[in-house]
Design an enzyme around this catalytic site. Structure first.
Site, PDB file in Angstrom:
ATOM      1  N   CYS A  83       0.822  -1.216   0.000  1.00  0.00           N
ATOM      2  CA  CYS A  83       0.000   0.000   0.000  1.00  0.00           C
ATOM      3  C   CYS A  83       0.852   1.260   0.000  1.00  0.00           C
ATOM      4  O   CYS A  83       0.331   2.362  -0.180  1.00  0.00           O
ATOM      5  CB  CYS A  83      -0.925   0.005   1.201  1.00  0.00           C
ATOM      6  N   CYS A 204     -13.166   0.828   7.723  1.00  0.00           N
ATOM      7  CA  CYS A 204     -12.229   0.326   6.714  1.00  0.00           C
ATOM      8  C   CYS A 204     -12.234   1.199   5.465  1.00  0.00           C
ATOM      9  O   CYS A 204     -13.300   1.601   4.989  1.00  0.00           O
ATOM     10  CB  CYS A 204     -12.609  -1.084   6.291  1.00  0.00           C
ATOM     11  N   SER A 205     -11.036   1.443   4.919  1.00  0.00           N
ATOM     12  CA  SER A 205     -10.969   2.136   3.633  1.00  0.00           C
ATOM     13  C   SER A 205     -11.556   1.206   2.568  1.00  0.00           C
ATOM     14  O   SER A 205     -11.513  -0.011   2.705  1.00  0.00           O
ATOM     15  CB  SER A 205      -9.522   2.512   3.308  1.00  0.00           C
ATOM     16  N   ILE A 207     -12.591  -0.459  -1.376  1.00  0.00           N
ATOM     17  CA  ILE A 207     -11.987  -0.976  -2.604  1.00  0.00           C
ATOM     18  C   ILE A 207     -12.187   0.116  -3.661  1.00  0.00           C
ATOM     19  O   ILE A 207     -13.308   0.586  -3.856  1.00  0.00           O
ATOM     20  CB  ILE A 207     -12.716  -2.269  -3.052  1.00  0.00           C
ATOM     21  N   LYS A 326     -10.199   6.709   3.798  1.00  0.00           N
ATOM     22  CA  LYS A 326     -11.551   6.265   4.137  1.00  0.00           C
ATOM     23  C   LYS A 326     -12.617   6.890   3.237  1.00  0.00           C
ATOM     24  O   LYS A 326     -13.473   6.185   2.707  1.00  0.00           O
ATOM     25  CB  LYS A 326     -11.840   6.609   5.607  1.00  0.00           C
ATOM     26  N   HIS A 330      -9.136   4.308  -1.583  1.00  0.00           N
ATOM     27  CA  HIS A 330      -7.778   3.774  -1.412  1.00  0.00           C
ATOM     28  C   HIS A 330      -7.412   2.841  -2.568  1.00  0.00           C
ATOM     29  O   HIS A 330      -7.370   1.624  -2.403  1.00  0.00           O
ATOM     30  CB  HIS A 330      -7.696   3.064  -0.052  1.00  0.00           C
TER      31      HIS A 330
END
Lengths: 382, 130
Positions: A83, A204-205, A207, A326, A330
């Protein structure tokens, strides 16, 4: 070494880009950056991407992208560190310009994650395949285990943890490139689908498909191309153990602290000099731990400080004015470059409704895996 | 699907807990050439203890496709009594008994199948000792 500036930026909308393929989104961002810098030729291209192979069955991205932006002949390679690929690509580009080897380097980042149905598997390749992923742990699962230790040790509540995504969505609603440019409330976070206890979907960030690009050039000629060049004042990068279980302290991320110490020393500044930071909030708990490792808050206090408004406009410093991973999205390899774009726009006074007044010094922090790598840039308005 | 050698070469670690103890005291389940603690290259081969404690845990409710049928399942980071750190699923235990500091024993279990015609993968999981 020569001083290095960012002279142009460009990015795509982040989100589910069903009508554009991998090269389309990269070319859109890269050509916008070249137009912004008013250049039509580059010496070199670095493409930050985590996994063109697993997401799109496409490797050899530097060749593909140079070809499709009309720059075949330029030197180039893909840079990968999970990442943190985008931020690492920028560091390589910096070194190439600083060394005098090239004058104009395009640093791009790209990921097209919606082309596969098992993104959870692809992301887990950033963990230890034989000793973590084999035993069923997912990426949210790793950060969830950090959160368990942090919350129990410091007494951070589930509600306080939710303050991170709520803040970042508040910032991201003003970002026209954000995947989710709207606000969320506490109820929405606490009622979102459970992913890995205590983390829920809105911790969670997402897809994301997206691409981002910047143009680096020697500072001494930067004013020929822009009225407001942004100087890269310092860089620091560090690796850490690939497996979370090898972190001595599960509520700390050593690579972030080490990369930050190197960057502060390089730039000759301290954490209190920083006006704003774009940090790697891949999960709510990550922003809290990172904010402590960067020296903005003492250990054990960042969660409560963020919940009290210390990391938004009017607070101690603004963290993630772009909306962060977020709200903005991402697209793994593009994230580090997109952070540098937000910092550049803020320092040039081009951040629109997100503009931080009198922003002079900005920091970006881009992380790979569960802290297996981290890269920090410190940018300055000239 | 991986070549079966990728699986079989890990068998000494996953089935028999063959690990290393470096001269500085660092214990590891995965093979290393050098201790990350002191840089020591001197070690003896040991069998890692199957008893340990939970350092952290989570309940995975959104797994990767390979583990979809197991969901929800617990995963924990464990420190064995000789100091090795590892990550394992927690099995044959109630979720409410899984806590930081809980005692566990590592047991031999099936992990997953590699598709319809692939090999079956085995390894270690943790069981809570009450």
């Amino acid at each position: 070494m020569r001083e290095v500036a960012i002279i142009g930026v460009g990015q795509t909308k982040f989100g589910e880009l069903w009508d554009q393929n991998l090269r389309d989104i990269f070319a859109e961002a890269a050509l916008k950056a070249m137009e912004d810098a008013k250049i039509d030729k580059i010496d070199s291209i670095y493409v930050g991407a985590m996994s063109g192979g697993l997401y799109n069955h496409q490797e050899h991205l530097a060749s593909l992208m140079a070809d499709y932006i009309g720059q075949s002949g330029a030197a180039g390679a893909r840079v990968e560190a999970a990442c943190s690929s985008g931020g690492q690509a920028a560091r390589i580009g910096y070194m190439e310009v600083a060394s005098g080897l090239s004058d104009f380097v395009l640093v791009g980042g790209v990921e097209k994650m919606w082309d596969t149905d098992d993104s959870t598997f692809v992301l887990a390749t950033a963990a230890d395949q034989e000793y973590e992923a084999y035993n069923g742990v997912t990426f949210p699962g790793l950060y969830a285990m950090m959160a368990q230790v942090y919350m129990q040790r410091y007494g951070l509540t589930r509600e306080e943890l939710a303050a991170v995504p709520i803040k970042n969505h508040k910032h991201g609603k003003n970002n026209p490139y954000a995947q989710y440019p709207f606000e969320i409330d506490l109820k929405a976070v606490l009622n979102s689908a459970p992913v890995a206890d205590p983390l829920r979907l809105l911790d969670c960030s997402p897809i994301t498909d997206g691409a981002a690009a910047i143009i680096l050039a020697p500072l001494e000629i930067a004013r020929k191309f822009t009225d407001k060049p942004v100087k890269i004042r310092g860089i620091g990068a560090a690796t850490g153990p690939i497996a979370l279980h090898d972190h001595k302290d599960l509520a700390k991320i050593d690579s972030v602290r080490i990369s930050a110490e190197k960057a502060y020393k390089f730039a000759n500044v301290s954490p209190s000099d920083i006006d704003f930071a774009e940090v790697h909030d891949c999960f709510s708990i990550a922003e809290i731990i990172v904010a402590e490792e960067l020296g903005f808050f003492d250990y054990g206090t960042a969660g409560k400080a963020i919940a009290e408004g210390q990391a938004t406009y009017g607070g101690k410093l603004v963290i993630n004015p772009s909306g962060g991973l977020k709200s903005k999205g991402h697209p793994v390899g593009a994230t580090g470059v997109a952070q540098l774009i937000e910092a550049t726009l803020q320092l040039q006074g081009r951040a629109g409704k997100r503009q931080i007044e009198n922003a002079r010094l900005g920091l970006t922090q881009n992380m790979g895996g569960s802290g297996g790598s981290s890269v920090v840039h410190i940018l300055e308005a000239i | 699907m991986a070549n079966s050698q990728r699986y079989t070469r890990e068998i000494p670690h996953r089935f028999r807990f063959e690990g290393q103890k470096f001269r500085d005291g660092y214990v590891t389940l995965a093979n290393r050439y050098i201790s990350p603690e002191s840089g020591s290259k001197e070690f003896e081969s040991i069998n890692i203890s199957k008893k340990g404690k939970i350092l952290s845990y989570t309940i995975i409710r959104t797994p990767a496709n390979d583990y979809k049928l197991l969901s929800p399942y617990a995963v924990a980071i464990i420190e064995t009594s000789d100091g090795a750190r590892l990550t394992a699923m927690v099995t044959d235990s109630k979720f409410e008994d899984i806590k930081i500091g809980a005692d566990v024993e590592l047991v031999f279990r099936k992990i997953k199948e590699e598709g319809h015609s692939g090999i079956i993968n085995y390894g270690y999981k943790a069981v809570i000792i009450l």
